[in-house]
Enzyme design. Structure first.
Site, PDB file in Angstrom:
ATOM      1  N   HIS A   1      -5.882  -4.306  -8.043  1.00  0.00           N
ATOM      2  CA  HIS A   1      -5.987  -3.777  -6.685  1.00  0.00           C
ATOM      3  C   HIS A   1      -6.889  -2.548  -6.649  1.00  0.00           C
ATOM      4  CE1 HIS A   1      -2.694  -6.472  -5.542  1.00  0.00           C
ATOM      5  NE2 HIS A   1      -2.923  -6.139  -4.282  1.00  0.00           N
TER       6      HIS A   1
ATOM      7  N   TYR B   1     -14.092  10.151   4.017  1.00  0.00           N
ATOM      8  CA  TYR B   1     -14.676  11.130   4.940  1.00  0.00           C
ATOM      9  C   TYR B   1     -14.933  12.453   4.224  1.00  0.00           C
ATOM     10  CZ  TYR B   1     -14.848  14.645   8.619  1.00  0.00           C
ATOM     11  OH  TYR B   1     -15.219  15.702   9.412  1.00  0.00           O
TER      12      TYR B   1
ATOM     13  N   TRP C   1       6.596 -10.960  -3.407  1.00  0.00           N
ATOM     14  CA  TRP C   1       5.462 -11.005  -4.324  1.00  0.00           C
ATOM     15  C   TRP C   1       5.419 -12.305  -5.109  1.00  0.00           C
ATOM     16  CZ3 TRP C   1       1.562  -8.052  -3.558  1.00  0.00           C
ATOM     17  CH2 TRP C   1       1.731  -6.785  -2.998  1.00  0.00           C
ATOM     18  N   GLN C   2       6.529 -13.007  -5.220  1.00  0.00           N
ATOM     19  CA  GLN C   2       6.545 -14.290  -5.916  1.00  0.00           C
ATOM     20  C   GLN C   2       6.089 -15.448  -5.047  1.00  0.00           C
ATOM     21  OE1 GLN C   2      10.582 -14.651  -7.263  1.00  0.00           O
ATOM     22  NE2 GLN C   2      10.258 -13.377  -9.082  1.00  0.00           N
TER      23      GLN C   2
ATOM     24  N   TRP D   1       4.138 -15.128  -1.722  1.00  0.00           N
ATOM     25  CA  TRP D   1       3.069 -15.031  -0.718  1.00  0.00           C
ATOM     26  C   TRP D   1       1.720 -15.454  -1.305  1.00  0.00           C
ATOM     27  CZ3 TRP D   1      -1.342 -12.210   0.760  1.00  0.00           C
ATOM     28  CH2 TRP D   1      -1.833 -11.334  -0.205  1.00  0.00           C
ATOM     29  N   ASN D   2       1.574 -15.410  -2.638  1.00  0.00           N
ATOM     30  CA  ASN D   2       0.330 -15.803  -3.282  1.00  0.00           C
ATOM     31  C   ASN D   2       0.685 -16.642  -4.515  1.00  0.00           C
ATOM     32  OD1 ASN D   2      -2.176 -16.026  -4.512  1.00  0.00           O
ATOM     33  ND2 ASN D   2      -2.752 -13.904  -4.126  1.00  0.00           N
ATOM     34  N   ILE D   3       0.884 -17.934  -4.312  1.00  0.00           N
ATOM     35  CA  ILE D   3       1.359 -18.809  -5.381  1.00  0.00           C
ATOM     36  C   ILE D   3       0.347 -18.957  -6.512  1.00  0.00           C
ATOM     37  CG2 ILE D   3       2.101 -21.167  -5.907  1.00  0.00           C
ATOM     38  CD1 ILE D   3       4.198 -19.500  -4.528  1.00  0.00           C
ATOM     39  N   PRO D   4      -0.969 -19.093  -6.264  1.00  0.00           N
ATOM     40  CA  PRO D   4      -1.890 -19.211  -7.396  1.00  0.00           C
ATOM     41  C   PRO D   4      -1.827 -18.025  -8.359  1.00  0.00           C
ATOM     42  CG  PRO D   4      -2.978 -19.911  -5.395  1.00  0.00           C
ATOM     43  CD  PRO D   4      -1.667 -19.338  -4.978  1.00  0.00           C
ATOM     44  N   VAL D   5      -1.775 -16.804  -7.826  1.00  0.00           N
ATOM     45  CA  VAL D   5      -1.683 -15.625  -8.691  1.00  0.00           C
ATOM     46  C   VAL D   5      -0.325 -15.569  -9.378  1.00  0.00           C
ATOM     47  CG1 VAL D   5      -1.628 -13.103  -8.703  1.00  0.00           C
ATOM     48  CG2 VAL D   5      -3.391 -14.299  -7.418  1.00  0.00           C
TER      49      VAL D   5
END
Length: 506
Positions: free
Chosen positions: A435, A497, A394-395, A397-401
Site C-alpha cells: 500500500h 501541499y 480483508w479475507q 473483499w479481494n479474493i485473488p489477493v
C-alpha cells in the site's frame, strides 16, 4: 352436516343398485347372445365400471371431508387470531428479506447526494475536462515513461520462463534457480520505482498505473516460481507429501484423451502469457475453463466498464478535486472542529467513488477479462458487505489477493513453525508495504500514512473481534471504511501541499 351425509349414502346406494341391475341384465343378455370369450370381456368391462364408480365415491367422500375441515378452520379463526411469533425486525424472527429497505436507502442516498451535486454545480460550474485526464498520464507527448515501463515488463516474464525451463532440464540447480528468481523479482520492484522517482515526466497517475502493473506481475511470477518448484518436487517424492500443490496432476490424469497439461509441458510462452493476463494471482497448470464466450455477458460488462470509468472520472473532477483543493490549508492552522468538518465533507464522495471503483474493477473488469479468456473461476469477491469483523472483510473483499497470501505466504509460515498470530501480522505487514509502495513512490514523498493505516487494522481487528458482534461489528467495519480512507487521503493532501505549495509560497 347430517343431511349431507344422508344424501351421500343414498347416492352411493343408488349407484350400487344401478350397477348391480345393469350387470345382471348384461349377464342375462350375454348368456343368450355371446360366446364364452365375449362373456369374459363383458365381465371385465363391468368390473372397470364398478371400480370407476368406487373412485367417484371416494372423491366425493374426500370433498366432503375437505369441506368439513374448512368449516372447522373457519370457526377456529373466528374464535382465535393470535399465535406466538416475533416481530420481523427482531433478530430471532429469522426474517432476512430487506430488499425494500435497501432500495429506500439507495433512493435516499441518491437524493441527498443529488442536492450536494447541485450545490457543487452552482458554486464551481462544470469542471469535467477529458483533456485534463489525458494530461494526468502524459506531461510530454514525446516521452511516455509509463508506457515504456509496461513494455519493459515483458523482459522479466521471459527471464522467469527461461529460468524454469533450465530448471526443468536440470541445467540450473535449485539454488541457482532460486537466486535468479530472487534477483528477477527484486529488480521488478526496484526498477520501476527508481524510474518513477527519477524521471520528471512521470505523472503520479501514470506512476500508480505502472507500479500497480509491476506489483501484480511480481505476485504472479512468485506464484509461477512456487508452483513449478512444487511440480519438480512432486516428480521426485511421494505425491502424498506434497498435498499443498493441487496444481500438478499426476501422470494417471494425463493419459488417454485427457487434454490436461503436465509438467514440464506447461513451460511455454502461450501458457505464461495466458496466466499473465488471467484475472488471478495464483498459478495452476490447468485452470478451470468455461465452455464458450457469451457475447451478451461480455457486452454488458464492457458497457459497465465504459460507463463507470466515465462516472469515476467525472465525479472525481467535479466533486472530489474542489473538496481537496479547499482542504489545502495546513492542519496546524485549523482547529479541531474545522478539521472534523473537512474530514466529513471528504468522507461521502470518497466512499462513493471507492464503491464504484470496487464494482468497476472486481465485477465488471475482471469478469470481462475472464469471459474473454474463458477463465472459469469468477469468485473475485465474497459478501464483504456483511462483515462482522475486520478480518472477515480483508479475507473476502479481494479474493485473488487473499488466495495468494494464503497459498504462498501465510501457510508456508505456518509450515515453518510460526504461530497464527505471527502469520496474520506478517500478512498485514506485507499488505501495508505494498500500500505504501503504491502511494508514496508516485507522489514522491514518504510519510507512511498508508503503511500505518494498514498496520492499525491489527488492533482494530482484535477490538472488533473481542468486543462487538453481529450488527455492531458490521457497523464498526463500515465506519472504519467510511472514515479511515478519507483520513489517509487528507493526510497525504496536507503533506503534498506542505511539500510543494508551501515551499513555493515561501
Amino acid at each position: 352436516m347430517g343431511d349431507t351425509d344422508t344424501a351421500g349414502a343414498l347416492s352411493r346406494r343408488r349407484r350400487a343398485a344401478f350397477a348391480a341391475g345393469r350387470g345382471a341384465s348384461l349377464q342375462r343378455m350375454n348368456k343368450k347372445c355371446m360366446s364364452a370369450s365375449q362373456l369374459s370381456v363383458a365381465a371385465e368391462i363391468n368390473e372397470l365400471r364398478i371400480s370407476e364408480l368406487g373412485k367417484v365415491d371416494r372423491l366425493l367422500e374426500t370433498e366432503t371431508k375437505c369441506d368439513k375441515k374448512k368449516r372447522k378452520n373457519d370457526i377456529n379463526d373466528r374464535l382465535s387470531c393470535h399465535k406466538t411469533q416475533d416481530s420481523l425486525l427482531t433478530s430471532s424472527s429469522g426474517y432476512n428479506n430487506y430488499r425494500g429497505i435497501l432500495n429506500w436507502c439507495v433512493v435516499m442516498l441518491v437524493l441527498s447526494n443529488a442536492r450536494l451535486f447541485l450545490e457543487n454545480l452552482l458554486r464551481y460550474g462544470v469542471l469535467v475536462d477529458p483533456i485534463q485526464v489525458i494530461s494526468l498520464f502524459l506531461k510530454d507527448p514525446y516521452s511516455w515513461p509509463a508506457a515504456c515501463l509496461v513494455i519493459v515488463s515483458n523482459v522479466f516474464i521471459m527471464v522467469a520462463l527461461y529460468t524454469e525451463r533450465q530448471l526443468s532440464k536440470s541445467s540450473f540447480s535449485e539454488h541457482v534457480g532460486f537466486l535468479v528468481h530472487s534477483v528477477n523479482l527484486t529488480v521488478m520492484l526496484t526498477f520501476p520505482a527508481t524510474v518513477v522517482l527519477l524521471v520528471p515526466s512521470t505523472t503520479p497517475v501514470g506512476g500508480v498505473f505502472v507500479l500497480s502493473t509491476y506489483t501484480i506481475l511480481f505476485l504472479k511470477l512468485y506464484s509461477y516460481k512456487d508452483v513449478n518448484m512444487w511440480c519438480r518436487e512432486l516428480s521426485t517424492i511421494n505425491a502424498k507429501k506434497l498435498a499443498r500443490s493441487q496444481s500438478c496432476p499426476s501422470s494417471k490424469y494425463c493419459n488417454g484423451n485427457d487434454h490436461k497439461v503436465c509438467y514440464p509441458g506447461n513451460l511455454t510462452i502461450r501458457d505464461l502469457y495466458y496466466f499473465a493476463f488471467a484475472p488471478t494471482l495464483c498459478y495452476e497448470l490447468n485452470f478451470p475453463r468455461s465452455p464458450k464466450i457469451r457475447m451478451s455477458f461480455l457486452m454488458r460488462r464492457l458497457f459497465e466498464m465504459l460507463f463507470l470509468i466515465q462516472m469515476l472520472v467525472g465525479l472525481t473532477q467535479q466533486w472530489m478535486i474542489p473538496i481537496i483543493q479547499s482542504s489545502m490549508k495546513p492542519l496546524e492552522d485549523m482547529d479541531l472542529s474545522r478539521m472534523t468538518e473537512r474530514l466529513l465533507r471528504l468522507a461521502v464522495p470518497n466512499h462513493l467513488l471507492w464503491l464504484m471503483f470496487f464494482y468497476w474493477f472486481f465485477h465488471s473488469s475482471l469478469n470481462f477479462t475472464a469471459e474473454l479468456l474463458r477463465f472459469g473461476d469468477r469468485q473475485f469477491y465474497k459478501d464483504w458487505w456483511n462483515s462482522e469483523s475486520v478480518t472477515y472483510f480483508w479475507q473476502n473483499w479481494n479474493i485473488p489477493v487473499h488466495k495468494w497470501c494464503l497459498r504462498h505466504f501465510y501457510k508456508p509460515l505456518l509450515r515453518r513453525g510460526f504461530s497464527k498470530i505471527v502469520g496474520q501480522s506478517a500478512v498485514f505487514f506485507l499488505s501495508a508495504f505494498f500500500h505504501e509502495y503504491l502511494v508514496s513512490v508516485p507522489l514522491r514523498m514518504f510519510r507512511l500514512w498508508a503503511f500505518m493505516g494498514m498496520m492499525a487494522q491489527l488492533p482494530l481487528a482484535w477490538f472488533v473481534g473481542h468486543n462487538l458482534r453481529g450488527n455492531y461489528g458490521n457497523a464498526a467495519v463500515w465506519i472504519s471504511l467510511i472514515i479511515g480512507q478519507p483520513f489517509a487521503v487528507l493526510m497525504y493532501v496536507h503533506d503534498y501541499y506542505v511539500l510543494h505549495y508551501r515551499q513555493e509560497t515561501d
